[in-house]
Scaffold this motif. Structure first.
Motif, PDB file in Angstrom:
ATOM      1  N   ALA A 101     -13.353  34.194  12.194  1.00  0.00           N
ATOM      2  CA  ALA A 101     -14.160  34.182  11.472  1.00  0.00           C
ATOM      3  C   ALA A 101     -13.513  34.250  10.034  1.00  0.00           C
ATOM      4  CB  ALA A 101     -15.456  34.981  11.517  1.00  0.00           C
ATOM      5  N   THR A 102     -13.586  33.188   9.093  1.00  0.00           N
ATOM      6  CA  THR A 102     -13.011  33.236   7.714  1.00  0.00           C
ATOM      7  C   THR A 102     -14.020  33.217   6.767  1.00  0.00           C
ATOM      8  OG1 THR A 102     -11.469  31.665   8.605  1.00  0.00           O
ATOM      9  CG2 THR A 102     -11.741  31.796   6.185  1.00  0.00           C
ATOM     10  N   VAL A 103     -14.112  34.385   6.027  1.00  0.00           N
ATOM     11  CA  VAL A 103     -14.979  34.411   5.064  1.00  0.00           C
ATOM     12  C   VAL A 103     -15.043  33.488   3.916  1.00  0.00           C
ATOM     13  CG1 VAL A 103     -15.920  36.347   3.219  1.00  0.00           C
ATOM     14  CG2 VAL A 103     -15.140  37.099   5.624  1.00  0.00           C
ATOM     15  N   ASP A 104     -15.817  32.524   3.575  1.00  0.00           N
ATOM     16  CA  ASP A 104     -15.625  31.473   2.705  1.00  0.00           C
ATOM     17  C   ASP A 104     -16.143  31.946   1.224  1.00  0.00           C
ATOM     18  OD1 ASP A 104     -15.070  29.482   4.584  1.00  0.00           O
ATOM     19  OD2 ASP A 104     -16.981  29.621   5.460  1.00  0.00           O
ATOM     20  N   SER A 105     -17.015  32.838   1.206  1.00  0.00           N
ATOM     21  CA  SER A 105     -17.405  33.159  -0.071  1.00  0.00           C
ATOM     22  C   SER A 105     -18.295  34.444  -0.184  1.00  0.00           C
ATOM     23  CB  SER A 105     -18.514  32.250  -0.910  1.00  0.00           C
ATOM     24  OG  SER A 105     -19.643  32.063  -0.214  1.00  0.00           O
ATOM     25  N   VAL A 106     -18.347  35.310  -0.987  1.00  0.00           N
ATOM     26  CA  VAL A 106     -19.299  36.582  -1.048  1.00  0.00           C
ATOM     27  C   VAL A 106     -19.667  36.539  -2.402  1.00  0.00           C
ATOM     28  CG1 VAL A 106     -19.058  39.143  -0.874  1.00  0.00           C
ATOM     29  CG2 VAL A 106     -17.273  37.608   0.740  1.00  0.00           C
ATOM     30  N   ARG A 107     -20.943  37.015  -2.632  1.00  0.00           N
ATOM     31  CA  ARG A 107     -21.614  37.051  -4.111  1.00  0.00           C
ATOM     32  C   ARG A 107     -22.815  37.899  -4.079  1.00  0.00           C
ATOM     33  NH1 ARG A 107     -25.891  33.304  -4.991  1.00  0.00           N
ATOM     34  NH2 ARG A 107     -26.257  32.117  -3.214  1.00  0.00           N
ATOM     35  N   ILE A 108     -23.178  38.540  -4.988  1.00  0.00           N
ATOM     36  CA  ILE A 108     -24.393  39.083  -5.130  1.00  0.00           C
ATOM     37  C   ILE A 108     -25.626  37.871  -5.629  1.00  0.00           C
ATOM     38  CG2 ILE A 108     -26.135  40.975  -6.586  1.00  0.00           C
ATOM     39  CD1 ILE A 108     -23.537  41.935  -4.721  1.00  0.00           C
ATOM     40  N   SER A 109     -26.854  38.034  -5.161  1.00  0.00           N
ATOM     41  CA  SER A 109     -27.810  37.057  -5.540  1.00  0.00           C
ATOM     42  C   SER A 109     -27.912  37.024  -7.110  1.00  0.00           C
ATOM     43  CB  SER A 109     -29.099  37.307  -4.726  1.00  0.00           C
ATOM     44  OG  SER A 109     -29.935  36.652  -5.258  1.00  0.00           O
ATOM     45  N   SER A 110     -28.218  35.856  -7.468  1.00  0.00           N
ATOM     46  CA  SER A 110     -28.261  35.561  -8.978  1.00  0.00           C
ATOM     47  C   SER A 110     -29.652  36.351  -9.372  1.00  0.00           C
ATOM     48  CB  SER A 110     -27.930  34.254  -9.649  1.00  0.00           C
ATOM     49  OG  SER A 110     -29.086  33.358  -8.841  1.00  0.00           O
ATOM     50  N   SER A 111     -30.661  36.291  -8.362  1.00  0.00           N
ATOM     51  CA  SER A 111     -31.846  36.490  -8.567  1.00  0.00           C
ATOM     52  C   SER A 111     -32.394  37.875  -8.217  1.00  0.00           C
ATOM     53  CB  SER A 111     -33.061  35.747  -8.117  1.00  0.00           C
ATOM     54  OG  SER A 111     -32.943  35.518  -6.603  1.00  0.00           O
ATOM     55  N   ARG A 112     -31.477  38.729  -7.317  1.00  0.00           N
ATOM     56  CA  ARG A 112     -31.994  39.947  -6.891  1.00  0.00           C
ATOM     57  C   ARG A 112     -30.765  40.838  -6.778  1.00  0.00           C
ATOM     58  NH1 ARG A 112     -35.570  40.409  -1.926  1.00  0.00           N
ATOM     59  NH2 ARG A 112     -35.033  42.371  -2.375  1.00  0.00           N
ATOM     60  N   ASP A 113     -30.348  41.745  -7.583  1.00  0.00           N
ATOM     61  CA  ASP A 113     -29.055  42.791  -7.596  1.00  0.00           C
ATOM     62  C   ASP A 113     -29.110  43.384  -6.105  1.00  0.00           C
ATOM     63  OD1 ASP A 113     -30.719  44.572  -8.068  1.00  0.00           O
ATOM     64  OD2 ASP A 113     -29.797  45.322  -9.807  1.00  0.00           O
ATOM     65  N   ASP A 114     -30.130  43.335  -5.369  1.00  0.00           N
ATOM     66  CA  ASP A 114     -29.738  44.149  -4.119  1.00  0.00           C
ATOM     67  C   ASP A 114     -29.744  43.421  -2.970  1.00  0.00           C
ATOM     68  OD1 ASP A 114     -32.530  42.949  -4.262  1.00  0.00           O
ATOM     69  OD2 ASP A 114     -33.514  44.631  -3.405  1.00  0.00           O
ATOM     70  N   LEU A 115     -29.244  42.154  -3.069  1.00  0.00           N
ATOM     71  CA  LEU A 115     -29.096  41.203  -2.062  1.00  0.00           C
ATOM     72  C   LEU A 115     -27.649  40.789  -1.995  1.00  0.00           C
ATOM     73  CD1 LEU A 115     -30.100  39.419   0.221  1.00  0.00           C
ATOM     74  CD2 LEU A 115     -30.886  37.744  -1.470  1.00  0.00           C
ATOM     75  N   GLY A 116     -26.822  40.791  -0.942  1.00  0.00           N
ATOM     76  CA  GLY A 116     -25.453  40.218  -0.957  1.00  0.00           C
ATOM     77  C   GLY A 116     -25.649  39.225  -0.104  1.00  0.00           C
ATOM     78  N   ILE A 117     -24.859  38.111  -0.450  1.00  0.00           N
ATOM     79  CA  ILE A 117     -24.768  36.937   0.397  1.00  0.00           C
ATOM     80  C   ILE A 117     -23.347  36.455   0.675  1.00  0.00           C
ATOM     81  CG2 ILE A 117     -25.390  34.423   0.346  1.00  0.00           C
ATOM     82  CD1 ILE A 117     -27.304  35.026  -1.795  1.00  0.00           C
TER      83      ILE A 117
END
Length: 147
Positions: A101-117
């Motif tokens: 499994a290759t991680v393509d992207s990791v980010r924090i939601s722009s609308s919720r700082d308690d949500l990782g995507i």
């Protein structure tokens, strides 16, 4: 793994899992009762020249490998869905399949700082190094961020 440990480009792996004929038949009888998944004799005469696993079993095994390899102790709480799902080759009795499994992207939601995507692409291969499955998935993570 924790959300903070995932980095774009990293590859998460899981060792091979052998898919037994009994597991294939049991799953198919319960969830995908098409003859080429459930009728050994008829499947021998069919297009695939033998019994093949339900693609949904292959997906389920990929999910289990992803959980065991990465998500079991993470903050993951679900997924909004998949972008792409492709069954490239059939899985057959006694195939040993593994996950890369290759991680393509990791980010924090722009609308919720308690949500990782995290977006990642799961590739499953058999013992002959033939790719049998590809899934582009998004995983959501509940982050504390000091709250």
């Amino acid at each position: 793994m924790k959300f903070s440990e995932f980095k774009a480009g990293m590859v998460v792996t899981h060792p091979p899992v052998v898919v037994s004929q009994e597991e294939m038949l049991s799953f198919a009888k319960a969830y995908d009762p098409q003859w080429f998944h459930t009728d050994v004799k008829r499947a021998e005469q069919g297009r695939w020249e033998g019994l093949i696993a339900s693609g949904w079993l292959t997906c389920s095994l990929a999910m289990r490998m992803a959980v065991d390899a990465a998500l079991h102790d993470s903050e993951s709480f679900g997924s909004p869905g998949l972008e792409k799902l492709r069954w490239l080759l059939p899985v057959r009795p006694d195939d040993a399949i593994h996950l890369e499994a290759t991680v393509d992207s990791v980010r924090i939601s722009s609308s919720r700082d308690d949500l990782g995507i995290m977006r990642w692409t799961w590739r499953v291969f058999n013992q002959r190094k033939e790719q049998v499955l590809e899934v582009e998935a998004t995983s959501l993570f509940e982050l504390d961020n000091g709250k």
